[in-house]
Design an enzyme around this catalytic site. Structure first.
Site, PDB file in Angstrom:
ATOM      1  N   LYS A  35      26.293  19.681  58.989  1.00 16.80           N
ATOM      2  CA  LYS A  35      26.369  18.197  59.269  1.00 16.80           C
ATOM      3  C   LYS A  35      24.848  17.865  59.242  1.00 16.80           C
ATOM      4  CE  LYS A  35      25.311  18.921  64.230  1.00 16.80           C
ATOM      5  NZ  LYS A  35      26.076  19.470  65.299  1.00 16.80           N
ATOM      6  N   TYR A 262      -6.344   3.633  60.308  1.00 15.25           N
ATOM      7  CA  TYR A 262      -5.859   2.416  61.048  1.00 15.25           C
ATOM      8  C   TYR A 262      -6.317   2.694  62.456  1.00 15.25           C
ATOM      9  CZ  TYR A 262      -2.615   0.743  57.150  1.00 15.25           C
ATOM     10  OH  TYR A 262      -2.114   0.053  56.333  1.00 15.25           O
TER      11      TYR A 262
HETATM   12  C1  LIG Z   1      25.851  20.906  65.902  1.00 19.11           C
HETATM   13  C2  LIG Z   1      26.871  21.602  66.348  1.00 19.11           C
HETATM   14  C3  LIG Z   1      26.640  23.050  66.409  1.00 19.11           C
HETATM   15  C4  LIG Z   1      25.682  23.866  66.069  1.00 19.11           C
HETATM   16  O1  LIG Z   1      24.812  23.980  67.116  1.00 19.11           O
HETATM   17  P1  LIG Z   1      23.223  24.641  67.126  1.00 19.11           P
HETATM   18  O2  LIG Z   1      22.854  24.730  68.299  1.00 19.11           O
HETATM   19  O3  LIG Z   1      22.608  24.123  65.833  1.00 19.11           O
HETATM   20  O4  LIG Z   1      23.850  26.168  66.517  1.00 19.11           O
HETATM   21  C5  LIG Z   1      27.919  23.812  67.065  1.00 19.11           C
HETATM   22  N1  LIG Z   1      29.036  22.991  67.328  1.00 19.11           N
HETATM   23  C6  LIG Z   1      28.922  21.780  67.268  1.00 19.11           C
HETATM   24  C7  LIG Z   1      30.201  20.934  67.758  1.00 19.11           C
HETATM   25  C8  LIG Z   1      27.943  20.773  66.970  1.00 19.11           C
HETATM   26  O5  LIG Z   1      27.945  19.585  66.933  1.00 19.11           O
END
Ligand SMILES: *Cc1c(COP(=O)(O)O)cnc(C)c1O
Length: 374
Positions: A35, A262
């Site tokens: 994702k 800045y």
């Molecule tokens: C993002 C996510 C993960 C991965 O989590 P990590 O801590 O990056 O391993 C697993 N399950 C769900 C539902 C997520 O949204």
């Protein structure tokens, strides 16, 4: 070329994937979480590389990410972690995506669509076992299973939950969540649901809680070489995948007492050599790194002096006299024996490595190294 560059080392990604495989074994399926542009690492290329490594499932947030993966030719099953809205059911069937389900009205809509198309639509039902965010509250799970059972056209392929604090040293809340999850799995079986995958383990669960594996695990951050936290009981040897680089754009000598950037927040205390670099908060380099960050040049550390601006920063290279214009500068990653990790930057900006990766890489052009794909 003036600007910054993101490099993604797919050999490091393969190494990290093999570490997951080593921990969970061949009989537990792995869902690679890609994702948010694979945590800024480039969703399609990362997904492709994971597919060559035999990943069993891919996880994205929404249809908006799932559809492009299919259009890029990926064939691995894809789970939509945030579920769908009613108007996305056609995308789900057309592109063979699997939604996570936690709402009764969406269950009914999926059922109607499946019946109309005389097909079955697979879903994974999400249970909230204590995170308090997304999912059917575990105390309402039985009622939800009854609803699902009454609806035709829905095939429950999986049942999932998510840990709130598996990355913390104290695992008592995770243990409680696991207990609730197991109880819900039994309720689902009693309701006659035949699901193939139960899953709850994120990276922290994979690393520290072997009891949480069930039939599938969902690594995200560890695939990208980031430890989920500094509090793990059993740290795993991971390799960072992302590097952020730039080059020295200008080099100048300034007198003691010269202001930089800045707001003139930094005054040189001596005759100084200052390198100006074409990177700033537009590249995800947080303004909180003003007068705090460090970069690598000629295999040495140089401090950020003055404020981070949108597209430029200044660093003090007085102690590294051999620096020249166009020298390579590493803002995240390794140079020689020195390394700046996402955790180091995160500590200075009051956040976590996850956000550093997203900020640096999210939806920017990347250079992919060491691909194993043809
Ligand atoms: C993002 C996510 C993960 C991965 O989590 P990590 O801590 O990056 O391993 C697993 N399950 C769900 C539902 C997520 O949204």
């Amino acid at each position: 070329m003036v600007g910054s560059t993101i490099e993604i080392d797919l050999a490091a990604l393969r190494h990290n994937f093999s570490q997951v495989r080593k921990l969970v074994g061949q009989t537990t399926a792995i869902l690679g979480v890609v994702k948010s542009d694979a945590y800024g690492h480039g969703m399609v290329s990362v997904a492709r590389e994971l597919e060559t490594q035999g990943v069993e499932y891919l996880g994205v947030s929404t249809c908006r990410e799932g559809v492009p993966l299919r259009q890029a030719g990926l064939t691995t099953p894809i789970l939509l972690l945030l579920g769908i809205e009613e108007d996305e059911i056609t995308d789900v069937t057309k592109h063979d995506l699997t939604p996570v389900l936690f709402r009764g009205d969406i269950a009914e809509a999926i059922s109607s669509a499946a019946l109309a198309a005389s097909t079955q639509i697979p879903v994974h039902v999400k249970i909230d076992t204590g995170m308090g965010r997304l999912g059917v509250p575990y105390v309402e799970a039985e009622k939800f299973f009854e609803l699902i059972k009454s609806l035709k056209g829905i095939r429950v392929e999986g049942l999932l939950s998510h840990f709130a604090s598996a990355d913390e040293h104290d695992k008592s809340f995770s243990t409680q969540q696991l207990k609730r999850f197991r109880r819900v799995l039994n309720q689902a079986k009693s309701a006659g649901l035949n699901f193939r995958y139960a899953h709850i383990a994120n990276s922290a669960g994979i690393i520290d809680l072997p009891d949480s594996y069930h039939q599938l695990v969902r690594p995200g951050i560890m695939l990208y070489g980031g430890p989920p936290s500094q509090e793990l009981h059993h740290p795993v040897p991971l390799k960072p995948v992302m590097t952020l680089k730039t080059r020295v754009l200008q080099l100048k000598e300034v007198d003691a007492g010269s202001p930089l950037g800045y707001g003139c927040t930094y005054l040189t205390s001596r005759l100084s050599r200052i390198a100006t670099l074409p990177v700033g908060y537009d590249d995800g380099y947080d303004r909180l790194l003003s007068n705090k960050g460090e970069v690598l040049i000629r295999n040495r550390r140089a401090p950020v002096v003055g404020r981070v601006s949108m597209c430029l920063i200044t660093v003090d290279v007085t102690e590294i006299p051999e620096v020249l214009p166009e020298d390579e500068v590493v803002l995240l990653g390794r140079q020689g024996d020195e390394e700046i990790t996402a955790d180091e930057i995160a500590a200075k900006t009051d956040t976590i490595n996850y956000e550093i990766f997203c900020n640096f890489g999210g939806n920017r052009k990347k250079h992919f190294l060491n691909s194993s794909a043809p």
